[in-house]
Design an enzyme around this catalytic site. Structure first.
Site, PDB file in Angstrom:
ATOM      1  CE  LYS A  11     -20.210  73.161   2.229  1.00 23.64           C
ATOM      2  NZ  LYS A  11     -20.660  74.341   1.773  1.00 23.64           N
ATOM      3  CD  GLU A  47     -15.559  74.088  -4.717  1.00 22.71           C
ATOM      4  OE1 GLU A  47     -15.344  72.954  -4.424  1.00 22.71           O
ATOM      5  OE2 GLU A  47     -16.683  74.617  -4.872  1.00 22.71           O
ATOM      6  CD  GLU A  96     -26.825  72.463  -2.278  1.00 24.77           C
ATOM      7  OE1 GLU A  96     -27.867  73.189  -1.653  1.00 24.77           O
ATOM      8  OE2 GLU A  96     -25.732  72.732  -1.892  1.00 24.77           O
ATOM      9  CD  GLU A 124     -23.682  72.153   0.428  1.00 18.05           C
ATOM     10  OE1 GLU A 124     -23.148  71.466   1.718  1.00 18.05           O
ATOM     11  OE2 GLU A 124     -24.324  72.960   0.627  1.00 18.05           O
ATOM     12  CG  ASN A 181     -27.284  70.695   1.603  1.00 13.82           C
ATOM     13  OD1 ASN A 181     -26.417  70.501   2.084  1.00 13.82           O
ATOM     14  ND2 ASN A 181     -27.975  71.500   0.732  1.00 13.82           N
ATOM     15  CG  PHE A 229     -32.171  92.204   0.995  1.00 15.06           C
ATOM     16  CD1 PHE A 229     -33.362  91.726   0.355  1.00 15.06           C
ATOM     17  CD2 PHE A 229     -31.418  93.062   0.085  1.00 15.06           C
ATOM     18  CE1 PHE A 229     -33.638  91.788  -0.847  1.00 15.06           C
ATOM     19  CE2 PHE A 229     -31.803  92.965  -1.138  1.00 15.06           C
ATOM     20  CZ  PHE A 229     -32.882  92.780  -1.819  1.00 15.06           C
TER      21      PHE A 229
END
Ligand code: ADP
Ligand code: ADP
Ligand code: MG
Length: 665
Positions: free
Chosen positions: A116, A200, A275, A288, A290, A348
Site C-alpha cells: 500500500k 494516514e 478504491e 489502494e 486491488n 456475526f
C-alpha cells in the site's frame, strides 16, 4: 484463444469463471481440497484435480500444487478468482516461468500495488489524489505519535501489506496511537508476515467508492464506472451497488480519469480496482488498488452489460479491448448483498453446517452467484459466504424492491445466515435515501442485530396470511379425508388466532375465513383482507397477492403453531377453533410439549418408505422418510444430527397431519 484453463479457486467464484469459460468454448479444470471433493465447482468443471488437505495453506495456497495440476491437465492459463493466490506476485511469476498464462496483471504490477505504501507513492506521482499521510513505514511508537500529531487526529494506522480489513486501527489521541501502532503491527505480522505499518488521515464518515479498471496488453486502459461499497462491517463489504447514489457526472468522470491515469502509469493489464474514499464534500482520495477480479464485480456487469471474466480471458490471450471509453454506458442500477453463514444475533459469529434446505430466489433482474447446492456443507476452513444475491432495476428504487423480494424468497435452513439482517439494512430509510457511509451499520445497528421486531402493519399482514394458509391446509385435509370433493365449496371457518405465548400473554383475534373462487377473505375485527395464492401446504415459501400487492412469506410449522417471516421479521401464531383456544387458555401454565424429538408428518398422506431403522445415527440433511400426498412424493430430512430411538409408523400407513412417524433419542 485458450483451449483449456484451470481455475485456482473454489466456491462461487470458481463456478462463476467456469460459466463464462464454458460459454466461450474453453475447457475447464477445477482444483479441490479434501473438504471440497463433492463441491459444485468440481462437478461443474470438465476435469478436476485433487490438490491436498482441507486447510487452504496445504491446498489452495500451494503454488507447486497448482502448477502440477496445470501440467497434468495441460491447462494453458490460470484464472485465480479472488482471495487465495489472486494477488500473489510469486504465483504469477512462477506461472510465467512455466509457460502458463496468468489471467490477471503481470507479477510486477501485482507486487507494486500489493504494497500500500508503494501504491500510494505511484498514485501520487501519477497525479492521483491520495489520503494525506506519511508515505513510509513507521519505525516505532514515538515516531507514530509525532507523525499522527503532524497529520492531525484522527488518523488511521494501516499495514502496508494489508487486505481483507486486517491490520487497521483508528487512533484519536496519543494513547490510542501507541496501542494502535502495536496492535496493527502485530496483526499485520500474524496475517501477512510483514509488520510494516504507515499512517494516514482518518476521513470521517466517508463513503467507499471504487472504480473498475480494465487494461489490455497493448497499452489501452478504460474504466467501467464505479461501485459504492459503503455498507461495511469492520471494514468488510456487505452490500455493494452501481452506480453510486452519491456521485455526480463530474466527480465520476474525475475519479475515472485519475484511476485510468494510475493504471496507465503502472502499464496495467487485466481487471483491477482503484478504491477511493469520498468525504461529505465529494473530495475523493485513493486508498489502494486491488489487482484482481473483485467479489462485487457482478453489479458492474449488470449496469454495463459486459462480462468481466470474458474480458480478462481475452486480454490474457493477447486480444485488444474491443471498445473505447466513449463506447461505454451506465444503464440502470444494480445492488449486491453478500449472504453469509453467520449469526447476526450472536455478533456475526461464523456458522457452519449442512445446508439442509437451500432454495435460492429467481426472477427477472435477479442474479445469484453461488457455489453451493442443497446438501452442501459450509465448512470452517474457508470464507463463510453462501452466495451473492444481485438485483437489477431501471433505477435504484426498483433494484432495492427486487432485492427485498428476493431476500424474502431466499430459503436457507441449516447454518445460521444473515438474510434477515440484509433485509433490515435495505429496508432502513437512510439506506433507501442513499445516505450511506462506512459507519452506516455501526450507527444504525449499534446494538448489533437481534432479529427485527415486527411493526403493526407487518403483523396484521402476517396474521391474515397465516389464517389463509391454515384455511388452505384445512381444505387439503378435508379433500384427502373425503369430506369434500375437489369441486365443492369449503365452508367458512371461524377461528381464534393467538399471537405470542398461549395463555394470558397472547393477543387473540377472532377471524372468519371464506373462499370465493381463487381468493380467500380473512375478516378480523370487521376488516376484510383478500389473499390470492397457489400455495400448497408442504411448500416452504408462501407467495401471495395480499390486497393487490405481491409478497413472499417463509412459512414453517412450529409444533401446533406456525411461523411466518418476511423482511427480516418473523411472527409465531397459533390458529385454533374457538373451543380449543378456550381450553388452551385454561392450560396456559403448562409449557407446550417438546415436539422437536419427533418426526411428524407435515401433511396428510401415505408413508411410502422409511430410510432409517431404530438405533441408527443420522446426520442433519439425511433422508428419513418419503410421504406421498396429492400424487407428489415429499422427502423428509433430518433437521439435525441424532439417533433414531423408535419407529412409530410403517411404510404403507396412511398418515394424518402431525402424526408421529418416528422418535429421536
Ligand atoms: P473485495 O474488495 O473484492 O470485496 P474483499 O476484501 O472482500 O475483496 O476480499 C475478497 C476475498 O478475498 C475475501 O472474501 C477473503 O476471503 C479474501 N481475502 C482478501 N484479503 C485477504 C487476506 N489478506 N487474507 C486472506 N484472505 C483475504
Ligand atoms: P483492505 O486492503 O483491507 O481492503 P483498505 O485500505 O481498502 O483495506 O480499507 C478498507 C476500508 O477501511 C475502506 O473501505 C474504508 O471503509 C476504511 N478505511 C481505510 N482507510 C481509511 C481512512 N484513511 N479513513 C477512513 N476510512 C478508511
Ligand atoms: Mg480494500
Amino acid at each position: 484463444m485458450f483451449k483449456k484453463i484451470l481455475i485456482a479457486n473454489r466456491g462461487e467464484i470458481a463456478c462463476r469463471v467456469i460459466r463464462t469459460a464454458r460459454r466461450m468454448g474453453i475447457g475447464t479444470v477445477a482444483v479441490y481440497s479434501d473438504a471440497d471433493a463433492e463441491a459444485l465447482h468440481v462437478r461443474q468443471a470438465d476435469e478436476a484435480v485433487h490438490i491436498g488437505p482441507a486447510p487452504a495453506a496445504e491446498s489452495y495456497l500451494r503454488i507447486d500444487g497448482i502448477l502440477a495440476a496445470c501440467r497434468a491437465t495441460r491447462a494453458e492459463a490460470v484464472h485465480p478468482g479472488y482471495g487465495f493466490l489472486s494477488e500473489n506476485a510469486q504465483f504469477a511469476a512462477a506461472l510465467e516461468k512455466a509457460g502458463i498464462v496468468f489471467i490477471g496483471p503481470d507479477a510486477r504490477a501485482i507486487s507494486s500495488m500489493g504494497d500500500k505504501i508503494a501504491a500510494k507513492k505511484l498514485a501520487a506521482a501519477a497525479g492521483v489524489s491520495t489520503v494525506p499521510g506519511y508515505l513510509d513505514a513507521i519505525a516505532d511508537a514515538e515516531q507514530a505519535r509525532r507523525i499522527a500529531r503532524d497529520i492531525g487526529y484522527p488518523v488511521m494506522i494501516k499495514a502496508a501489506a494489508g487486505g481483507g480489513g486486517k491490520g487497521m486501527r483508528i487512533a484519536r489521541n496519543d494513547a490510542e496511537i501507541r496501542d494502535g501502532f502495536r496492535a496493527a503491527g502485530n496483526e499485520a505480522r500474524a496475517s501477512f508476515a510483514d509488520d510494516r505499518v504507515f499512517i494516514e488521515k482518518y476521513i470521517e464518515e466517508p463513503r467507499h467508492i471504487e472504480i473498475q479498471l480494465m487494461g489490455d496488453a497493448h497499452g489501452k486502459v478504460v474504466h467501467l464506472f464505479e461501485r459504492e461499497c459503503s455498507i461495511q462491517r469492520r471494514h468488510q463489504k456487505v452490500i455493494e451497488e452501481a452506480p453510486s447514489p452519491f456521485l455526480d457526472a463530474k466527480t465520476r468522470a474525475a475519479m475515472g480519469a485519475q484511476a485510468v491515469a494510475l493504471a496507465a502509469a503502472a502499464r496495467y493489464r487485466s481487471a483491477g480496482t482503484a478504491e477511493f474514499i469520498v468525504d461529505r464534500e465529494r473530495n475523493f482520495y485513493f486508498l489502494e488498488m486491488n489487482t484482481r477480479l473483485q467479489v462485487e464485480h457482478p453489479v458492474t456487469e449488470m449496469v454495463t452489460g459486459l462480462d468481466l471474466v470474458e474480458l480478462m480471458i481475452r486480454i490474457a490471450a493477447g486480444e485488444k479491448l474491443p471498445f473505447a471509453q466513449k463506447d461505454l454506458r451506465l444503464q440502470g442500477s444494480a445492488i449486491e448483498a453478500r449472504v453469509y453463514a453467520e449469526d447476526p444475533t450472536r455478533n456475526f459469529l461464523p456458522s457452519v453446517g449442512r445446508l439442509v434446505r437451500y432454495i435460492p430466489p429467481a426472477g427477472e433482474g435477479i442474479r445469484i452467484d453461488s457455489g453451493v447446492e442443497e446438501g452442501a456443507e459450509i465448512s470452517l476452513y474457508y470464507d463463510p459466504m453462501i452466495a451473492k444475491l444481485v438485483a437489477y432495476g431501471d433505477n435504484r428504487d426498483a433494484a432495492i424492491a427486487r432485492l427485498g423480494a428476493a431476500l424474502d424468497g431466499f430459503y436457507i435452513r441449516g447454518p445460521s445466515h444473515n438474510l434477515g439482517f440484509l433485509a433490515a439494512v435495505i429496508a432502513n430509510p437512510r439506506f433507501r435515501a442513499g445516505r450511506l457511509s462506512t459507519g452506516f451499520i455501526a450507527e444504525e445497528f449499534p446494538e448489533g442485530y437481534s432479529g427485527k421486531t415486527i411493526d403493526a402493519a407487518a403483523e396484521a399482514d402476517a396474521i391474515a396470511v397465516a389464517a389463509a394458509a391454515q384455511f388452505i391446509a384445512a381444505e387439503h385435509a378435508a379433500r384427502i379425508g373425503g369430506q369434500i370433493s375437489s369441486r365443492s365449496r369449503p365452508p367458512p371457518e371461524d377461528w381464534i388466532i393467538c399471537v405470542g405465548e398461549p395463555g394470558d400473554g397472547a393477543q387473540r383475534h377472532a377471524a372468519r375465513v371464506t373462499r370465493a373462487g381463487e381468493s380467500i377473505t380473512v375478516e378480523i375485527a370487521g376488516k376484510p383482507r383478500t389473499i390470492a395464492t397457489t400455495w400448497q401446504p408442504w411448500q416452504p415459501l408462501l407467495r401471495v397477492v395480499l390486497d393487490g400487492t405481491q409478497a413472499v412469506f417463509q412459512i414453517a410449522r412450529d409444533g401446533i403453531g406456525m411461523n411466518l417471516s418476511r423482511g427480516g421479521a418473523s411472527l409465531g401464531v397459533m390458529i385454533l377453533p374457538p373451543r380449543t383456544a378456550e381450553l388452551l387458555l385454561l392450560m396456559a401454565a403448562k409449557p407446550p410439549p417438546d415436539l422437536s424429538r419427533f418426526l411428524l408428518s407435515p401433511m396428510p398422506g401415505l408413508l411410502v418408505s422409511l430410510a432409517v431403522t431404530e438405533g441408527q445415527q443420522v446426520k442433519a440433511g439425511e433422508e428419513l422418510a418419503v410421504v406421498e400426498a396429492m400424487k407428489m412424493e415429499n422427502l423428509l430430512r433430518a433437521e439435525r444430527d441424532g439417533e433414531v430411538l423408535k419407529i412409530h409408523a410403517r411404510p404403507g400407513t396412511s398418515l394424518a397431519v402431525d402424526q408421529v412417524i418416528l422418535e429421536f433419542a
